[in-house]
Design a protein around this motif. Sequence first.
Motif, PDB file in Angstrom:
ATOM      1  N   GLU A 118       1.402  -1.458  -0.503  1.00 11.83           N
ATOM      2  CA  GLU A 118       0.491   0.108  -0.761  1.00 11.83           C
ATOM      3  C   GLU A 118       0.914   0.905  -0.121  1.00 11.83           C
ATOM      4  N   VAL A 119       2.108   1.230   0.855  1.00 16.60           N
ATOM      5  CA  VAL A 119       2.964   2.486   1.117  1.00 16.60           C
ATOM      6  C   VAL A 119       3.586   3.115  -0.587  1.00 16.60           C
ATOM      7  N   LYS A 120       4.054   1.669  -1.290  1.00 17.65           N
ATOM      8  CA  LYS A 120       4.352   1.394  -2.504  1.00 17.65           C
ATOM      9  C   LYS A 120       2.946   2.234  -3.750  1.00 17.65           C
ATOM     10  N   LYS A 121       2.575   1.814  -3.144  1.00 18.21           N
ATOM     11  CA  LYS A 121       1.544   2.274  -4.217  1.00 18.21           C
ATOM     12  C   LYS A 121       1.152   3.851  -4.250  1.00 18.21           C
ATOM     13  N   LYS A 122       1.527   4.235  -2.983  1.00 17.30           N
ATOM     14  CA  LYS A 122       1.412   5.934  -2.379  1.00 17.30           C
ATOM     15  C   LYS A 122       2.621   6.168  -3.280  1.00 17.30           C
ATOM     16  N   GLY A 123       3.591   5.498  -3.071  1.00 17.90           N
ATOM     17  CA  GLY A 123       4.898   6.529  -3.345  1.00 17.90           C
ATOM     18  C   GLY A 123       4.736   6.491  -4.967  1.00 17.90           C
ATOM     19  N   LEU A 124       4.101   5.248  -5.962  1.00 16.33           N
ATOM     20  CA  LEU A 124       4.227   5.260  -7.393  1.00 16.33           C
ATOM     21  C   LEU A 124       3.162   5.814  -7.627  1.00 16.33           C
ATOM     22  N   GLU A 125       1.839   6.720  -6.860  1.00 22.16           N
ATOM     23  CA  GLU A 125       1.215   7.494  -6.726  1.00 22.16           C
ATOM     24  C   GLU A 125       1.628   8.626  -6.563  1.00 22.16           C
ATOM     25  N   LYS A 126       2.638   9.082  -6.013  1.00 22.40           N
ATOM     26  CA  LYS A 126       3.607  10.431  -5.605  1.00 22.40           C
ATOM     27  C   LYS A 126       4.245  10.916  -6.794  1.00 22.40           C
ATOM     28  N   ILE A 127       4.593  10.017  -7.350  1.00 24.31           N
ATOM     29  CA  ILE A 127       5.604   9.965  -9.125  1.00 24.31           C
ATOM     30  C   ILE A 127       4.694  10.232 -10.131  1.00 24.31           C
ATOM     31  N   MET A 128       3.799   9.643 -10.380  1.00 29.70           N
ATOM     32  CA  MET A 128       2.703   9.700 -11.834  1.00 29.70           C
ATOM     33  C   MET A 128       2.446  11.123 -11.113  1.00 29.70           C
ATOM     34  N   ALA A 129       1.810  11.636 -10.384  1.00 25.15           N
ATOM     35  CA  ALA A 129       0.782  12.978 -10.183  1.00 25.15           C
ATOM     36  C   ALA A 129       2.181  14.186 -10.310  1.00 25.15           C
ATOM     37  N   HIS A 130       4.211  13.496 -10.623  1.00 24.44           N
ATOM     38  CA  HIS A 130       4.468  14.822 -10.566  1.00 24.44           C
ATOM     39  C   HIS A 130       4.513  14.510 -11.667  1.00 24.44           C
ATOM     40  N   ILE A 131       5.245  13.646 -12.379  1.00 24.15           N
ATOM     41  CA  ILE A 131       5.605  13.288 -13.985  1.00 24.15           C
ATOM     42  C   ILE A 131       4.598  13.137 -14.732  1.00 24.15           C
ATOM     43  N   ALA A 132       3.244  13.275 -14.942  1.00 26.17           N
ATOM     44  CA  ALA A 132       2.107  12.740 -15.322  1.00 26.17           C
ATOM     45  C   ALA A 132       1.136  13.224 -14.778  1.00 26.17           C
ATOM     46  N   PRO A 133       0.722  14.053 -13.921  1.00 26.61           N
ATOM     47  CA  PRO A 133      -0.561  14.762 -13.268  1.00 26.61           C
ATOM     48  C   PRO A 133      -1.511  14.211 -14.450  1.00 26.61           C
ATOM     49  N   GLU A 134      -1.706  13.936 -15.488  1.00 27.07           N
ATOM     50  CA  GLU A 134      -2.742  14.251 -16.344  1.00 27.07           C
ATOM     51  C   GLU A 134      -3.150  12.440 -16.305  1.00 27.07           C
ATOM     52  N   ALA A 135      -1.978  11.324 -16.082  1.00 28.43           N
ATOM     53  CA  ALA A 135      -2.331  11.051 -16.399  1.00 28.43           C
ATOM     54  C   ALA A 135      -3.403   9.309 -15.816  1.00 28.43           C
ATOM     55  N   LYS A 136      -3.749   8.331 -16.085  1.00 26.39           N
ATOM     56  CA  LYS A 136      -4.831   7.294 -16.035  1.00 26.39           C
ATOM     57  C   LYS A 136      -4.218   6.212 -14.692  1.00 26.39           C
ATOM     58  N   ILE A 137      -4.118   6.752 -13.125  1.00 26.65           N
ATOM     59  CA  ILE A 137      -3.290   5.639 -12.954  1.00 26.65           C
ATOM     60  C   ILE A 137      -3.697   4.518 -12.096  1.00 26.65           C
ATOM     61  N   ALA A 138      -3.737   3.082 -12.466  1.00 24.73           N
ATOM     62  CA  ALA A 138      -3.538   1.962 -12.290  1.00 24.73           C
ATOM     63  C   ALA A 138      -2.846   0.872 -12.268  1.00 24.73           C
TER      64      ALA A 138
END
Length: 165
Positions: A118-138
């Motif tokens: 769950e913390v890994k997912k949070k970290g990956l979400e933070k990375i995606m929010a920074h580098i590609a905020p418009e990307a759909k995350i799954a």
Amino acid sequence: MREMRLKKREITDPEILREILESCEVVRIGAMDEEGMFIVPMNYGYDVREEDGTLHVCLYLHGAKEGRKAAAFAADPRVAVEMDYNHEVITGDYTCAYSYAYRSIMGNGTITEVTDPEVKKKGLEKIMAHIAPEAKIAFLPEMVERVAVWRIDIDTFTGKERRRK
């Protein structure tokens, strides 16, 4: 921590420091292993909180679970970080009068591998929010299991700016 030589260039305003974190695209991580020091550029995501006027920064990184970088992080968790943006050549009347405008953050911290899914997912979400905020995350569970996620808790850092005159 050593004082900055040119205090007039130091950035202490938390809002400008947040702007640097948001605006930079890459963080350079300095680490050490048995072969010596090395620097690796990486994408990142971040958490930042302010407490009593001081920013506390945590960076999230991802990569392969094996290789030089992963082994170095596991062997010695002390790392250095550097990020910069807003680059522009400052011209001069003679060769040594040329310089470079920029904003940067440099610091030191401790890197740890994140193992909780769950913390890994949070970290990956933070990375995606920074580098590609418009990307759909799954994230599929097997994706989360396969990738290494690291967290850097930055102990000390400074912001610096060189402006055009």
